[in-house]
Design an enzyme around this catalytic site. Sequence first.
Site, PDB file in Angstrom:
ATOM      1  N   PHE A 117     -15.708   2.608  -7.184  1.00  0.00           N
ATOM      2  CA  PHE A 117     -14.381   2.049  -6.937  1.00  0.00           C
ATOM      3  C   PHE A 117     -13.768   1.658  -8.274  1.00  0.00           C
ATOM      4  CE2 PHE A 117     -12.104   0.224  -3.106  1.00  0.00           C
ATOM      5  CZ  PHE A 117     -12.475   1.234  -2.237  1.00  0.00           C
ATOM      6  N   GLN A 231      -1.032  -7.958  -6.518  1.00  0.00           N
ATOM      7  CA  GLN A 231      -1.585  -6.630  -6.797  1.00  0.00           C
ATOM      8  C   GLN A 231      -0.766  -5.519  -6.153  1.00  0.00           C
ATOM      9  OE1 GLN A 231      -5.702  -5.172  -5.267  1.00  0.00           O
ATOM     10  NE2 GLN A 231      -5.816  -5.387  -7.488  1.00  0.00           N
ATOM     11  N   HIS A 233      -0.978  -1.547  -5.326  1.00  0.00           N
ATOM     12  CA  HIS A 233      -1.979  -0.483  -5.200  1.00  0.00           C
ATOM     13  C   HIS A 233      -1.300   0.829  -5.568  1.00  0.00           C
ATOM     14  CE1 HIS A 233      -5.126   2.028  -3.606  1.00  0.00           C
ATOM     15  NE2 HIS A 233      -5.825   0.982  -3.222  1.00  0.00           N
ATOM     16  N   LEU A 243      -1.551   2.644   3.208  1.00  0.00           N
ATOM     17  CA  LEU A 243      -2.487   2.819   2.097  1.00  0.00           C
ATOM     18  C   LEU A 243      -3.306   4.099   2.226  1.00  0.00           C
ATOM     19  CD1 LEU A 243      -3.953   1.486  -0.368  1.00  0.00           C
ATOM     20  CD2 LEU A 243      -5.588   0.614   1.278  1.00  0.00           C
ATOM     21  N   GLU A 246      -8.541   3.710  -1.999  1.00  0.00           N
ATOM     22  CA  GLU A 246      -9.045   4.021  -3.336  1.00  0.00           C
ATOM     23  C   GLU A 246     -10.283   4.923  -3.262  1.00  0.00           C
ATOM     24  OE1 GLU A 246      -8.385   0.925  -6.169  1.00  0.00           O
ATOM     25  OE2 GLU A 246     -10.519   0.863  -6.598  1.00  0.00           O
ATOM     26  N   ARG A 277      -6.444  -1.208 -10.694  1.00  0.00           N
ATOM     27  CA  ARG A 277      -5.176  -0.937  -9.998  1.00  0.00           C
ATOM     28  C   ARG A 277      -3.952  -1.328 -10.800  1.00  0.00           C
ATOM     29  NH1 ARG A 277      -7.359  -2.945  -4.076  1.00  0.00           N
ATOM     30  NH2 ARG A 277      -8.729  -1.148  -3.836  1.00  0.00           N
ATOM     31  N   HIS A 335      -0.046  -4.784  -2.366  1.00  0.00           N
ATOM     32  CA  HIS A 335      -1.282  -4.613  -1.594  1.00  0.00           C
ATOM     33  C   HIS A 335      -2.033  -5.912  -1.346  1.00  0.00           C
ATOM     34  CE1 HIS A 335      -4.851  -2.769  -0.025  1.00  0.00           C
ATOM     35  NE2 HIS A 335      -5.604  -3.169  -1.030  1.00  0.00           N
ATOM     36  N   ARG A 370      -7.500  -8.307  -8.912  1.00  0.00           N
ATOM     37  CA  ARG A 370      -8.731  -8.187  -8.117  1.00  0.00           C
ATOM     38  C   ARG A 370      -9.279  -6.771  -8.220  1.00  0.00           C
ATOM     39  NH1 ARG A 370      -9.826  -6.228  -2.524  1.00  0.00           N
ATOM     40  NH2 ARG A 370      -7.685  -5.469  -2.535  1.00  0.00           N
TER      41      ARG A 370
HETATM   42  C1  LIG Z   1      -4.658  -1.562   4.275  1.00  0.00           C
HETATM   43  C2  LIG Z   1      -5.622  -2.466   3.578  1.00  0.00           C
HETATM   44  C3  LIG Z   1      -6.845  -1.977   3.160  1.00  0.00           C
HETATM   45  C4  LIG Z   1      -7.738  -2.819   2.498  1.00  0.00           C
HETATM   46  N1  LIG Z   1      -8.933  -2.293   2.091  1.00  0.00           N
HETATM   47  C5  LIG Z   1      -9.843  -3.116   1.507  1.00  0.00           C
HETATM   48  C6  LIG Z   1     -11.130  -2.621   1.159  1.00  0.00           C
HETATM   49  O1  LIG Z   1     -11.471  -1.473   1.407  1.00  0.00           O
HETATM   50  N2  LIG Z   1     -11.989  -3.481   0.572  1.00  0.00           N
HETATM   51  C7  LIG Z   1     -11.671  -4.794   0.307  1.00  0.00           C
HETATM   52  O2  LIG Z   1     -12.504  -5.525  -0.216  1.00  0.00           O
HETATM   53  N3  LIG Z   1     -10.458  -5.275   0.644  1.00  0.00           N
HETATM   54  C8  LIG Z   1      -9.544  -4.473   1.243  1.00  0.00           C
HETATM   55  N4  LIG Z   1      -8.323  -4.976   1.580  1.00  0.00           N
HETATM   56  C9  LIG Z   1      -8.082  -6.418   1.444  1.00  0.00           C
HETATM   57  C10 LIG Z   1      -8.836  -7.165   2.533  1.00  0.00           C
HETATM   58  O3  LIG Z   1      -8.913  -6.371   3.690  1.00  0.00           O
HETATM   59  C11 LIG Z   1      -8.148  -8.479   2.887  1.00  0.00           C
HETATM   60  O4  LIG Z   1      -7.916  -9.228   1.728  1.00  0.00           O
HETATM   61  C12 LIG Z   1      -9.032  -9.310   3.830  1.00  0.00           C
HETATM   62  O5  LIG Z   1      -9.458  -8.531   4.924  1.00  0.00           O
HETATM   63  C13 LIG Z   1      -8.290 -10.543   4.304  1.00  0.00           C
HETATM   64  O6  LIG Z   1      -9.070 -11.180   5.293  1.00  0.00           O
HETATM   65  P1  LIG Z   1      -8.694 -12.636   5.815  1.00  0.00           P
HETATM   66  O7  LIG Z   1      -9.734 -13.028   6.789  1.00  0.00           O
HETATM   67  O8  LIG Z   1      -8.454 -13.500   4.649  1.00  0.00           O
HETATM   68  O9  LIG Z   1      -7.287 -12.450   6.535  1.00  0.00           O
HETATM   69  P2  LIG Z   1      -6.817 -11.483   7.729  1.00  0.00           P
HETATM   70  O10 LIG Z   1      -7.815 -10.479   8.114  1.00  0.00           O
HETATM   71  O11 LIG Z   1      -5.471 -11.012   7.333  1.00  0.00           O
HETATM   72  O12 LIG Z   1      -6.687 -12.488   8.946  1.00  0.00           O
HETATM   73  C14 LIG Z   1      -5.703 -13.494   8.981  1.00  0.00           C
HETATM   74  C15 LIG Z   1      -5.815 -14.237  10.295  1.00  0.00           C
HETATM   75  O13 LIG Z   1      -4.958 -15.377  10.258  1.00  0.00           O
HETATM   76  C16 LIG Z   1      -4.233 -15.480  11.472  1.00  0.00           C
HETATM   77  N5  LIG Z   1      -2.977 -16.177  11.200  1.00  0.00           N
HETATM   78  C17 LIG Z   1      -2.104 -15.975  10.179  1.00  0.00           C
HETATM   79  N6  LIG Z   1      -1.056 -16.841  10.290  1.00  0.00           N
HETATM   80  C18 LIG Z   1      -1.273 -17.587  11.391  1.00  0.00           C
HETATM   81  C19 LIG Z   1      -0.550 -18.641  12.042  1.00  0.00           C
HETATM   82  N7  LIG Z   1       0.633 -19.081  11.586  1.00  0.00           N
HETATM   83  N8  LIG Z   1      -1.072 -19.181  13.162  1.00  0.00           N
HETATM   84  C20 LIG Z   1      -2.262 -18.736  13.672  1.00  0.00           C
HETATM   85  N9  LIG Z   1      -2.979 -17.746  13.095  1.00  0.00           N
HETATM   86  C21 LIG Z   1      -2.494 -17.184  11.970  1.00  0.00           C
HETATM   87  C22 LIG Z   1      -4.056 -14.044  11.933  1.00  0.00           C
HETATM   88  O14 LIG Z   1      -3.850 -13.981  13.316  1.00  0.00           O
HETATM   89  C23 LIG Z   1      -5.395 -13.412  11.511  1.00  0.00           C
HETATM   90  O15 LIG Z   1      -6.353 -13.599  12.528  1.00  0.00           O
HETATM   91  C24 LIG Z   1      -7.404  -4.169   2.248  1.00  0.00           C
HETATM   92  C25 LIG Z   1      -6.194  -4.666   2.690  1.00  0.00           C
HETATM   93  C26 LIG Z   1      -5.298  -3.816   3.319  1.00  0.00           C
HETATM   94  C27 LIG Z   1      -3.967  -4.379   3.717  1.00  0.00           C
END
Ligand SMILES: Cc1cc2nc3c(=O)[nH]c(=O)nc-3n(C[C@H](O)[C@H](O)[C@H](O)COP(=O)(O)OP(=O)(O)OC[C@H]3O[C@@H](n4cnc5c(N)ncnc54)[C@H](O)[C@@H]3O)c2cc1C
Length: 560
Positions: A117, A231, A233, A243, A246, A277, A335, A370
């Site tokens: 990566f 960031q 992408h 997306l 990568e 990135r 991203h 990142r």
């Molecule tokens: C398309 C894409 C591909 C990616 N690929 C990778 C990868 O391959 N490898 C990697 O390491 N990272 C990757 N990332 C980044 C990584 O996936 C995210 O940073 C990570 O999954 C975020 O997880 P989280 O639990 O912090 O938030 P999220 O998974 O976004 O969850 C947020 C939660 O908060 C809740 N929430 C938000 N606001 C409120 C509110 N006001 N009231 C109640 N609930 C709320 C939502 O319902 C949700 O359940 C990618 C990101 C994207 C967008």
Amino acid sequence: MEFPLYDVLIVGGGGAGLRAAIAAAETDPGLKILIVSKVYPMRSHTVSAEGGAAAALRPEDSWENHAFDTVKGSDYISDQFVVETFVREAPVELIQLEHWGCPWSRDPDGKISARPFGGMTTWRTCFAADKTGFHMLHTLFQTSLKYDRIERLDETFVTSLLVEDGRCVGIAALNQRSGVMSAVRAKTVILTTGGNGRIYAFSTNGNICTGDGMALAYRAGVPLKDMEMVQFHPTGLPSTGILITEAVRGEGGYLTNNKGERFLKDYVPSKMELGPRDIISRAMVTEFEAGRGFAGPYGNYMHLDVRHLFMRELGLDYVGIDIVHDPIPVRPVEHYMMGGIDCDITGATSLPGLFTAGECANVGLNGANRLGSNSLSECLVFGAAAGRAAAHQAQEAKAPTSNPVDALLKDETRRVEKKYLESRQGTEKLAEIRVEMQRSMDEHVGVFRTAEGLKEEEKLIAGFRQRFARLKIEDRSHVFNTELTAALELDYMLELAEVMTASAINRKESRGAHARRDFPKRNDEHYLANQIATHVPGGKPKLEFRPVRITHWQPQARTY
Ligand SMILES: Cc1cc2nc3c(=O)[nH]c(=O)nc-3n(C[C@H](O)[C@H](O)[C@H](O)COP(=O)(O)OP(=O)(O)OC[C@H]3O[C@@H](n4cnc5c(N)ncnc54)[C@H](O)[C@@H]3O)c2cc1C
């Protein structure tokens, strides 16, 4: 009225939130735990991650290498103690997930596979086919179901944190199915609400990534950290921002300009498509400006050539291109948010009772840039840490009484109903303000920044906020009023856009993802530091720099 009481209340059901819930339940099986999420947990953005999760699992790798790559990738403003802890814990977490049933892809000899990566010096990104986020989230969700003490409130939108006597005592939330506002008391609250990519017009983020938790914490007086660090992408689809992982470059895809050249040879010669990135995104924009991009209806783009490889579905479905025969058009798109809620290594914030983890937090891992695949592992390592720390604090803390919570809820219900549903004076349309904010943020707070553009954005945001105050909500129903939740989200995004722009103006250097044309060099003398933004009610954010913690790795020039 007696409001329900929990020991640990987690806002967010993504990777970080579910991991935190399990850790809290394992720390003390007697605790009552609640996950509140605005969508069903499996719809959280974590589900869309394809590429993988980083951990130094293979014999040829080491935690020192992973740590150095992360620190260098961060352009030296990650907290090196946090990085060391992270790289040691990440392999443990990935194996734990394996034991809970995550189907990691394997080498022929049965060991967990890894792929290269960007910015990583060795193969360290573990994956579960091309659906890593889905499998990780599914594994965590299923595991969370084993614990009777973990309860859930799905499709419940948190509108504010309840704070009494300098302590977070719970949340106020809108039940989207009934439209009723209610409060939940909690001894500890963990914010795991994910990123805020939707502040931009072209983003890989799902529609729900609106930065709610960052704004909630900020308004409750908790500082945000490094909000200028966004960031981009390099390989998003031009029309939608969807997306192209990568991993496509990891597996051998090329980026080419309109001369058919692999232009990265002039920018990251030793790494080429596997450069970090920020540098690749800047290389693409620099090539566009030199007239070496392809022109399309959504601006310039480059070719991502995988004709010698595989992977057809996204190309066919979203741009009508068969990538077996044609290259994929790609451009840099927003991203990931490196910035977030300031917290310590246990996820604790400056507000007693409030913790945070995942993309909405800034524990100090990612600094100014990142490395791809560190984020999923971050959700596991620091989600678990926050869950444990909150559980320990809940064992000691007194239960908040219903009395102040009742008054706080009444205030919050009045605020939401009066401002959004009862006011009939408004004239401004929600979608118009949102689109203008998104486009102007792309233009002025994008891959490259200037003082002029940022100042212009500052003025524009002030205007958007004035217009937002005159918002007209057409839909006055109570059941699944998505216009109302979109308005609440836009309110959060405008708040954060202001902080991001002010922070970008104030960091007068170029570092990682923050590239100032007027200050093109990194300036360690003044800015080897994290930028802390504090909310000033009715005023501009208060900004100050805090020196970064360095353990082993002194800053060097960041070349690849
Ligand atoms: C398309 C894409 C591909 C990616 N690929 C990778 C990868 O391959 N490898 C990697 O390491 N990272 C990757 N990332 C980044 C990584 O996936 C995210 O940073 C990570 O999954 C975020 O997880 P989280 O639990 O912090 O938030 P999220 O998974 O976004 O969850 C947020 C939660 O908060 C809740 N929430 C938000 N606001 C409120 C509110 N006001 N009231 C109640 N609930 C709320 C939502 O319902 C949700 O359940 C990618 C990101 C994207 C967008």
